[in-house]
Design an enzyme around this catalytic site. Structure first.
Site, PDB file in Angstrom:
ATOM      1  N   HIS A 157      -6.232 -11.369  -3.319  1.00 40.50           N
ATOM      2  CA  HIS A 157      -7.137 -12.129  -3.728  1.00 40.50           C
ATOM      3  C   HIS A 157      -8.148 -12.428  -5.230  1.00 40.50           C
ATOM      4  CE1 HIS A 157      -8.732 -12.201   0.460  1.00 40.50           C
ATOM      5  NE2 HIS A 157      -8.115 -10.716   0.697  1.00 40.50           N
ATOM      6  N   SER A 279      -2.645 -26.098 -30.567  1.00 37.30           N
ATOM      7  CA  SER A 279      -4.072 -27.418 -29.840  1.00 37.30           C
ATOM      8  C   SER A 279      -4.368 -27.794 -31.768  1.00 37.30           C
ATOM      9  CB  SER A 279      -5.277 -26.024 -29.634  1.00 37.30           C
ATOM     10  OG  SER A 279      -6.587 -26.520 -29.294  1.00 37.30           O
TER      11      SER A 279
END
Length: 434
Positions: A157, A279
């Site tokens: 999970h 970036s």
């Protein structure tokens, strides 16, 4: 170029021709050598059963061998005025041999011709995919063994769960590839059956020998029923797409793990900077574009079975022109899957794993089950130990010192069974490539 089904000199409407030919010529270059090999086997068989003479067969085989040599040398060009590769090869035979060349299509239809070409092409592609998958498998096995003692958090999970290891992580994907290759092997066995001789789907009144072409083309067996042989068009592509989707599922999940583990919040692994991108605005960024694109491509590949189901599930038996679209769905996807395997094989050997990850305090609860098991070994029942450790956690009283984790069962941190996985994979791979 006159079409092989054309009975007079009246040309097909240009727009109709463009629409019906579609992108066939773009993909027929891949099928060219298989079309010639199929024609060679068919030509030999026609002479064996006495439909053409040995001399006619020899003449046609000479021309076909020349065409095949040009294809293998890269000097053969698809004629943009041809309807498809099948008509172009026949046209060359007629141009060079006259009436003798016109006999090549005896007892054959373009339906079983393209079926044959696609099957032979897919069998070769399965071998190529297997070879690339084998390379990735060997890398994963090596990494699993190399880093078998380096611990890693395990998650359920996306919550920390129990201790894992890099050996267990790499080994998991190696074993996943074993199952993926097993599915490829099953699909290969289904595709590896000769459809030639089924003609348009209803056989031929000529006494052809389908065992001859089966043997000469290297098929395992044949599709015996001529109607069913035609039904394998679309089915073969769909089944391979399912195997590809299964393999893509493994690659996509692995790529997602890599993206996750590369993030600063996890920081479990790294790659040299030349395997990441930057970036345009943030100078600190090292983006895992390779693995994001692998994930995205593999998601597209996993949609293939649905696309084939939608294309083929509302068709009755017999050939339908809808099947023409199978090439433009499957062929680029095969390229994409191989490219994903190639880039993973190139980058993965450069992965760098971090040691001492579990020494961080935030991972202390990973050892809750270890603590329970200690209590059980001292005589407590599992349920009582579970409650005790759970209360310690709730009351901030849980403490566990990382020691040598003694996991010994097959498939655990301390017993990866890599030799067993590798043995099974190699046995299957050898069958696939044999």
């Amino acid at each position: 170029m006159k079409k092989i089904w054309q009975k007079d000199d009246n040309a097909t409407n240009i727009l109709v021709n463009k629409f019906t030919v579609g992108k066939d010529l773009d993909f027929d270059e891949r099928l060219a050598k298989y079309d010639v090999k199929g024609s060679m086997a068919h030509c030999k068989m026609l002479a064996e059963v006495g439909i053409i003479s040995n001399e006619e067969s020899k003449q046609m085989l000479t021309v076909l061998e020349e065409i095949l040599k040009d294809i293998e040398n890269g000097t053969f060009e698809i004629d943009k005025n041809a309807e498809d590769i099948h008509s172009q090869v026949e046209s060359i035979l007629i141009e060079k041999l006259g009436d003798t060349g016109k006999k090549i299509h005896t007892a054959r239809s373009r339906n079983d011709q393209v079926l044959l070409d696609i099957k032979l092409y897919l069998l070769d592609e399965i071998r190529e995919i297997t070879t690339l998958t084998d390379e990735l498998f060997q890398i994963l096995i090596k990494l699993a063994d190399q880093h078998k003692d380096v611990l890693l958090p395990g998650y359920t999970h996306l919550q920390i769960a129990m201790p894992s290891s890099f050996g267990l992580w790499f080994g998991a994907y190696a074993e996943s590839l074993l199952d993926d290759v097993e599915m490829l092997f099953s699909v290969k066995n289904i595709i590896n059956k000769n459809p030639l001789g089924s003609a348009a789907g209803y056989g031929s009144s000529f006494p052809i020998d389908r065992e001859s072409t089966t043997y000469n083309l290297g098929f395992q067996s044949m599709n015996y029923n001529s109607v069913y042989a035609q039904m394998t068009r679309g089915k073969s592509e769909k089944m391979l797409s399912m195997a590809m989707a299964t393999l893509a599922g493994t690659l996509g999940k692995f790529a997602y793990d890599v993206c996750l583990y590369l993030s600063q919040n996890f920081d479990f692994i790294s790659f040299p900077k030349e395997f990441t991108t930057g970036s345009s605005i943030m100078p600190h960024k090292k983006n895992p574009d390779i693995f994001e694109l692998v994930r995205a491509r593999c998601n597209r590949i996993q949609s293939l079975p649905s696309e084939f189901i939608l294309l083929t599930n509302n068709l009755p038996s017999g050939y339908h022109r809808d099947m023409q679209l199978t090439k433009e769905i499957l062929f680029p996807a095969i390229d994409s899957l191989k490219e994903c395997l190639e880039i993973l094989n190139y980058t993965l050997p450069n992965i760098q794993v971090k040691d001492g990850i579990l020494e961080d305090e935030k991972y202390q609860y990973l050892f809750s089950v270890e603590k329970i098991n200690e209590e059980v070994k001292k005589g407590s029942s599992f349920r009582d130990a579970y409650v005790k450790v759970g209360q310690d956690i709730e009351n901030n009283g849980f403490d566990f010192e990382i020691k040598n984790l003694n996991h010994t069962h097959q498939g655990s941190i301390g017993n990866l069974c890599l030799d067993k996985i590798e043995y099974q994979f190699n046995k299957l791979k050898n069958k696939l490539l044999g």
